[in-house]
Write an enzyme that holds these catalytic residues in place. Structure first.
Site, short mmCIF file in Angstrom:
data_model
loop_
_atom_site.label_atom_id
_atom_site.label_comp_id
_atom_site.label_asym_id
_atom_site.label_seq_id
_atom_site.Cartn_x
_atom_site.Cartn_y
_atom_site.Cartn_z
N TYR A 63 -43.39 18.11 -44.71
CA TYR A 63 -44.32 18.59 -45.74
C TYR A 63 -44.00 18.08 -47.14
O TYR A 63 -44.82 18.19 -48.03
CB TYR A 63 -44.29 20.13 -45.79
CG TYR A 63 -44.68 20.79 -44.49
CD1 TYR A 63 -45.95 20.61 -43.93
CD2 TYR A 63 -43.78 21.60 -43.82
CE1 TYR A 63 -46.29 21.22 -42.74
CE2 TYR A 63 -44.12 22.23 -42.63
CZ TYR A 63 -45.38 22.03 -42.09
OH TYR A 63 -45.72 22.64 -40.92
N ARG A 113 -16.82 11.64 -45.98
CA ARG A 113 -17.65 12.83 -45.97
C ARG A 113 -17.47 13.71 -47.22
O ARG A 113 -18.42 14.05 -47.88
CB ARG A 113 -17.35 13.66 -44.72
CG ARG A 113 -18.33 14.81 -44.52
CD ARG A 113 -17.93 15.70 -43.36
NE ARG A 113 -17.75 14.95 -42.12
CZ ARG A 113 -17.26 15.48 -41.01
NH1 ARG A 113 -16.88 16.74 -40.99
NH2 ARG A 113 -17.14 14.75 -39.93
N HIS A 128 -26.85 6.32 -41.45
CA HIS A 128 -26.10 7.58 -41.35
C HIS A 128 -26.44 8.27 -40.04
O HIS A 128 -27.32 9.15 -39.98
CB HIS A 128 -26.48 8.47 -42.56
CG HIS A 128 -25.48 9.55 -42.85
ND1 HIS A 128 -24.25 9.30 -43.40
CD2 HIS A 128 -25.55 10.89 -42.69
CE1 HIS A 128 -23.61 10.42 -43.57
NE2 HIS A 128 -24.36 11.42 -43.15
#
Length: 752
Positions: free
Chosen positions: A130, A40, A86
């Site tokens: 979008y 991470r 993921h």
């Protein structure tokens, strides 16, 4: 029954299993810590990526989102990343994707975004339904050779797919784009650098494997930040940071002065420090402006469009722009410190703080391994093709027999292998030929391809056998990257420059941050302090608490430093602007500074640089100290005169200009005059004996010029003067007993 024995249970398999809590916590927390560190927070030193970034690029590679392809919805990309590689929050993946596309967050964006991807003001990107994205050329460079066995692959989280352990990384991504992350017990913070400079340093390291950090820093001058700005860190500090892998860089906004006519000007900020939100920066400056913390600044305006343009309007044309900017650098994020902590995963496994040379070496070693693996992969392909071509040549030379075997034999493959000593692959290739391809089996064309592949095979074998040739190829690849992102290109030119912080009078900067106004400082006998607005002429008009009275009062400016001397021999420094206003009786000094409870104020006055002070204690010890040596930087004050009860500090007088003699009067009304140069100048101490007393101690001291004579005031404030000749009988050496005061000397025993 032992306390460690589990209780019996009627149900099979339901017995309670005792577990040592300490061991269990250690084991589970260690697993969590390792997961955070490895998967991470820390980037891999080889490709400079964390797993989420690597998975985003790999998913885009699978979707064929190359720079020359059409954009695809980010929702599609995020969905593929989350579903295949993921299994974490979609917003976390999208945030990582957005950052990789922001040219103000990463120096060389890996993703080309279309739509609203946020801005430098801190506004968020539009929702992923979008926006659209595809990879940039930098992103494709990192993936170059991925399908050529360049790196290892591992199972994804559900073992239904494969993902790369590391990317081939043809671009020096770790240092070029930087990285930041907080793991468990460790963190990383690497600012972006210039890719062309990194390539130069890597090329030098290939040529001189034992090159020192000093030489590499000649190529990598320092960070090259996406938002530009100026680094004002000393070169020695930058070198030390790259040597140790830890350090920091002071970064300032870039600004210039614009004339507005009639002698007026404005300051225009065109670049702000890295990771500073423009809107928050302007908001902070505006707050300071309203709070009158920046009195030299009249107004601030944001005239930014595509580029940053923050306009700062000074209070007047006489304001020094350098001092104004220094005050802003001190108070706002127009100057920030960017930390360097090159804590990365070495070989993708070991967390380690690396220096500049180690990071470049790790990248180069990875590039060499990628080159060797790609070469071996290509060699295998060539050998398989040469095997097929050899079979085709045999078939061409014996085409009629091959056709006969295929037409009439029950097992043509076995017969072909037996007749022409072919391999199974060659026999399969011949059998898979279509009839219409037979006319293409021309010996010249086959031999031409065979010879070309043989030559390529020999070259690859020579490459794999020679480490020098491998480094030559890597150097060629790095030069190609440098050519694409050189300093002569739009994206490659250096944005952050270097400069030395100009020497500015810190006191002038301090004063610039305070609005200059006249005040009257009032100190009461019981230690209450206040600052009345304006210069009050009549001190008798001040009111005090019952039982309290005026100790001292004097005129000052809000920009002045007020020096307070106490009976404990300590000096305290208080900014006049910090004192409470004139309404009420002020505040006790003990609330403003950490003054001892058994101490009282001796005197207070305005600090004047370069002046000297004469200090004396009640038993008659004293010395001279420079006023600049009594400045205290903390609330605790500064111990200058060493006194021990019942002795106390009693006198603190400025030494008048030209004064050469000291007049001392004891409680026994004996006066002694001696030369001032007999008193040493010290920065701290007990001092020397001023006057000798059989009983009591010192009453008062004055400093004067012998040629002008000694003057004192009587109880009616009338001045009395004694000439040099009249004072001869009182003159002596320091520490003498002195003689009884002359006729007319005040009964108070004080000179004024």
């Amino acid at each position: 029954m032992s306390k460690n024995t589990p209780p019996p249970s009627d149900e099979p398999g339901k017995a309670i299993e005792p577990v040592d809590l300490k061991a269990a916590l250690e084991e589970r927390y260690l697993a969590y810590a390792l997961s955070t560190i490895m998967h991470r927070a820390l980037p891999d030193a080889r490709d400079g990526m964390k797993p989420v970034h690597r998975r985003i690029l790999y998913a885009m590679h699978q979707l064929k989102l190359n720079p020359n392809s059409a954009y695809k919805k980010c929702a599609k990309i995020v969905g593929d990343v989350m579903g295949n590689f993921h299994p974490h929050g979609d917003q976390a993946i999208y945030d990582a994707l957005v950052r990789l596309s922001q040219d103000f967050s990463v120096r060389y964006p890996l993703i080309d975004g279309q739509g609203n991807f946020g801005n430098i003001d801190g506004d968020n990107a539009a929702a992923y339904r979008y926006t659209e994205a595809r990879m940039t050329e930098v992103g494709t460079l990192l993936l170059e050779g991925l399908n050529e066995d360049a790196v290892d692959f591992r199972d994804n989280y559900n073992e239904e797919d494969k993902e790369p352990v590391v990317l081939p990384g043809a671009f020096p991504n770790l240092l070029a784009n930087g990285s930041a992350g907080i793991a468990v017990g460790m963190a990383t913070n690497i600012p972006p650098h210039n890719a062309a400079e990194l390539c130069d340093a890597a090329l030098h390291l290939i040529k001189f494997p034992n090159a020192g950090i000093e030489k590499l820093v000649e190529y990598v001058e320092g960070p090259d930040l996406p938002t530009g700005g100026t680094i004002v860190e000393p070169r020695a500090s930058i070198l030390e940071a790259y040597k140790t892998g830890r350090g920091g860089f002071r970064t300032r906004a870039r600004w210039h002065k614009e004339e507005t006519g009639r002698g007026g000007y404005v300051i225009v900020v065109t670049e702000i420090p890295y990771q500073v939100q423009k809107s928050r920066l302007i908001e902070k400056i505006a707050e300071l402006l309203i709070a009158k913390k920046i009195p030299l600044l009249e107004d601030i305006r944001d005239e930014s469009a595509e580029d940053v343009r923050i306009v700062l309007e000074p209070k007047s044309r006489s304001v020094d722009p350098e001092i104004l900017m220094e005050s802003l650098f001190k108070l706002t994020e127009l100057e920030t410190r960017i930390s360097l902590n090159m804590n990365v995963l070495s070989k993708g496994i070991t967390p380690k703080v690396m220096n500049l040379r180690e990071i470049l070496r790790e990248w180069l070693e990875h590039r060499r391994e990628v080159l060797i693996r790609r070469s071996r992969n290509r060699l295998g392909i060539i050998e398989r093709r040469l095997e097929i071509l050899s079979g085709f040549l045999i078939a061409y030379l014996n085409i009629d027999e091959v056709i006969r075997i295929v037409r009439f034999e029950d097992h043509p493959k076995a017969e072909l292998i037996k007749a022409f000593e072919l391999t199974e692959n060659q026999a399969d290739a011949i059998l898979n030929l279509r009839l219409r391809a037979l006319n293409k089996l021309e010996e010249v064309e086959i031999k031409k391809e065979f010879d070309a592949l043989t030559e390529e095979k020999n070259q690859i074998e020579a490459l794999l056998a020679s480490e020098d040739k491998q480094w030559d190829v890597i150097a060629f690849e790095i030069k190609d990257v440098k050519k694409k992102f050189g300093k002569d290109t739009e994206i490659g030119k250096r944005r952050t420059d270097f400069a030395e912080a100009k020497e500015i009078d810190l006191e002038a900067v301090q004063e610039a941050m305070i609005e200059k106004e006249p005040v009257t400082i009032v100190v009461s006998d019981k230690g209450w302090m206040r600052a009345m607005k304006g210069h009050v002429a009549d001190f008798s008009s001040f009111s005090f608490k019952e039982g309290d009275k005026l100790k001292t009062a004097f005129h000052a400016q809000t920009t002045d430093k007020i020096i307070v001397f106490t009976t404990a021999g300590k000096f305290y420094t208080i900014g006049a602007d910090r004192l409470p206003g004139g309404r009420g009786h002020g505040e006790p000094i003990r609330l403003i500074v950490d003054m001892d409870n058994d101490s009282d104020i001796v005197t207070a006055f305005v600090y004047k640089a370069g002046r000297k002070l004469f200090l004396a204690s009640s038993v008659g010890n004293g010395f001279v100290v420079g006023e600049s040596d009594v400045i205290a930087n903390t609330r605790k004050g500064k111990q200058v005169m060493n006194v021990k009860l019942p002795d106390e500090a009693l006198i603190c007088y400025p030494v008048p200009e030209g004064a050469d003699y000291v007049a001392s009067v004891g409680e026994n009304r004996k006066m002694l005059l001696f030369a001032l140069d007999q008193v040493p100048e010290m920065t701290r101490g007990k001092g020397v004996r001023i006057q000798k007393y059989k009983d009591g101690g010192i009453k008062d001291i004055t400093l004067f010029k012998l040629e002008d004579g000694l003057t004192w005031l009587d109880s009616s404030a009338r001045a009395h003067n004694r000439s040099k000749e009249e004072l001869i009988e009182y003159m002596g050496a320091r520490a003498g007993a002195g003689r009884m005061v002359p006729k007319g000397f005040p009964r108070s025993g004080k000179f004024s």
